[in-house]
Each structure stands twice: as C-alpha cells, then as structure tokens.
Design an enzyme around this catalytic site. Sequence first.
Site, PDB file in Angstrom:
ATOM      1  N   GLU A  48      11.819  11.395  -8.668  1.00 53.84           N
ATOM      2  CA  GLU A  48      10.517  10.822  -9.009  1.00 53.84           C
ATOM      3  C   GLU A  48       9.521  11.068  -7.867  1.00 53.84           C
ATOM      4  O   GLU A  48       9.498  10.305  -6.891  1.00 53.84           O
ATOM      5  CB  GLU A  48      10.650   9.316  -9.238  1.00 53.84           C
ATOM      6  CG  GLU A  48      11.575   8.954 -10.374  1.00 53.84           C
ATOM      7  CD  GLU A  48      11.253   7.578 -10.932  1.00 53.84           C
ATOM      8  OE1 GLU A  48      10.945   7.493 -12.117  1.00 53.84           O
ATOM      9  OE2 GLU A  48      11.281   6.606 -10.160  1.00 53.84           O
TER      10      GLU A  48
ATOM     11  N   HIS B 296      14.655   3.120  -6.162  1.00 54.45           N
ATOM     12  CA  HIS B 296      13.317   3.427  -6.685  1.00 54.45           C
ATOM     13  C   HIS B 296      12.310   3.415  -5.525  1.00 54.45           C
ATOM     14  O   HIS B 296      12.416   2.579  -4.615  1.00 54.45           O
ATOM     15  CB  HIS B 296      12.925   2.402  -7.752  1.00 54.45           C
ATOM     16  CG  HIS B 296      11.709   2.814  -8.512  1.00 54.45           C
ATOM     17  ND1 HIS B 296      10.438   2.689  -7.993  1.00 54.45           N
ATOM     18  CD2 HIS B 296      11.564   3.377  -9.747  1.00 54.45           C
ATOM     19  CE1 HIS B 296       9.569   3.155  -8.883  1.00 54.45           C
ATOM     20  NE2 HIS B 296      10.229   3.570  -9.952  1.00 54.45           N
TER      21      HIS B 296
HETATM   22  P1  PGA Z   1       5.581   5.742 -14.670  1.00 55.70           P
HETATM   23  O1  PGA Z   1       6.740   5.147 -13.756  1.00 55.70           O
HETATM   24  O2  PGA Z   1       6.225   6.296 -15.906  1.00 55.70           O
HETATM   25  O3  PGA Z   1       4.682   4.581 -14.954  1.00 55.70           O
HETATM   26  O4  PGA Z   1       4.908   6.819 -13.874  1.00 55.70           O
HETATM   27  C1  PGA Z   1       7.909   5.873 -13.546  1.00 55.70           C
HETATM   28  C2  PGA Z   1       8.845   5.109 -12.658  1.00 55.70           C
HETATM   29  O5  PGA Z   1       8.384   4.436 -11.725  1.00 55.70           O
HETATM   30  O6  PGA Z   1      10.066   5.160 -12.852  1.00 55.70           O
END
Ligand code: PGA
Length: 218
Positions: free
Chosen positions: A142, A93
Amino acid sequence: MRYILGNFKANKTRSEMQAWVNEFTKAYKPHPQVTVGLFPQMTHLDYLSASLSHLQNVFVGSQTISSYAEGSFTGEVTAQALSGLISYSIIGHSERRKFFGETDDVLFDKVTHAKQNGIEPIYCIRNDQDPIPDGVIYVAYEPVAAIGTGQNEPPEATCAMKQKIKLPPHSIFIYGGSVNASNAVEYFKTNEIDGFLIGKVTLDPQEFLAVVNVAKSH
Ligand code: PGA
C-alpha cells in the site's frame, strides 16, 4: 483465488454496521474464485462474524492485534482473545506505523503472536524497504501516497514495485490505495495482483460489492 479485503478503519457505529450488514447480505452472491474479507473495529467483530457466518467465502478479521501475549497490558486485544473468532488480521498498516509508532520489531512480534494462535497475518508494507517477517503469506502493498487520496497507483508501477519487493515464496500479493470498481479492472488485467485491500469504498456496501463483482468477472 482473488481476495477483496475491506478495511473499515475507525468508522461505523453499531447501528451503521447493522445497516451495512443488511445491505451486504441482501446483495452478496458468492463466487468460488473470490474470497471477501471484512475488517471492522474490534467491537463489531463478534456481531459481524455471527451475522455473516452463513455466507460462503466471507471471513472477518481484525485491523491489528496486540504485540503482547496475554497479561497486564491494559487496553490491548491479544491474539489469544481473538483466536477462534477470526482467522486473519491486518498487521502493519501504514496508519498504525504513522499514528501509533509501530516499528518493524513490534510488527514482527504481532505476526508471531497471530501465527501462534492460528491467525493469518495480512502484512502491509509501504514499499520495498519495509521488511516482511518470516511465515507471512499475504502481503498487502500500500503506497502511502495512494491511501485515501483518490490517487491510486497505476498498475504498471505496482507491478514494477512487486519485482523489487522480496516476496516470500508462494505469497499472495494484494494492492491497496484508492481502489474502486472503475480502476480495479486494470490491476486484474496484469495477472500480477491477487486482490485488494480497500478502505473508503468499503464503507458503502454497494460500492464494495461492485469491486467484488469486478473480481468475479475479470
Ligand atoms: P483507501 O484505503 O482505499 O481509502 O485508499 C486503503 C487502505 O488504507 O487500506
């Protein structure tokens, strides 16, 4: 199959987690084409896994995993220790990369230990420049600008990035970044996105279930 994955990050006390579970279990209705994954803090894994084990198509996973095998590594939670308790772990992440300095080498080690212990990595990348280790099936794309900002990346941009990413064969492509029940529909319409990794919206069981419902009906 669609995947709705909820990342609690470093949120929720034990009693808040219990309240979340109560609301979730009352309202959750399984669907054969939707898998729900929940990623709480490590201390809540056992509790969450035990209290949701009767629900169909719901699994529990960790938000990270040690890059070390068991031994003298104070504070680490190893894949060996998690084996049998979880089947999935988020690895890479962008918050781990940014705040904890996790490099590609460290992340590759985490994937190795996870796989050796029967834990499937949900491997996060920020863009097409982040390498994906061999053996990864679940890739969560992401874009950093979309995480926690309320500014989700438009689905067309996500599809364009998907073309650039060197995805492993038969991979499952997950999008993450400010997903909610209103914007989720547009991603599914593209037929290019297998599911979502969700942060903020996970914290409210009703809002999270609203995204699960979108996955069921689109
Ligand atoms: P968010 O986070 O939905 O708050 O944008 C996504 C993530 O960090 O996986």
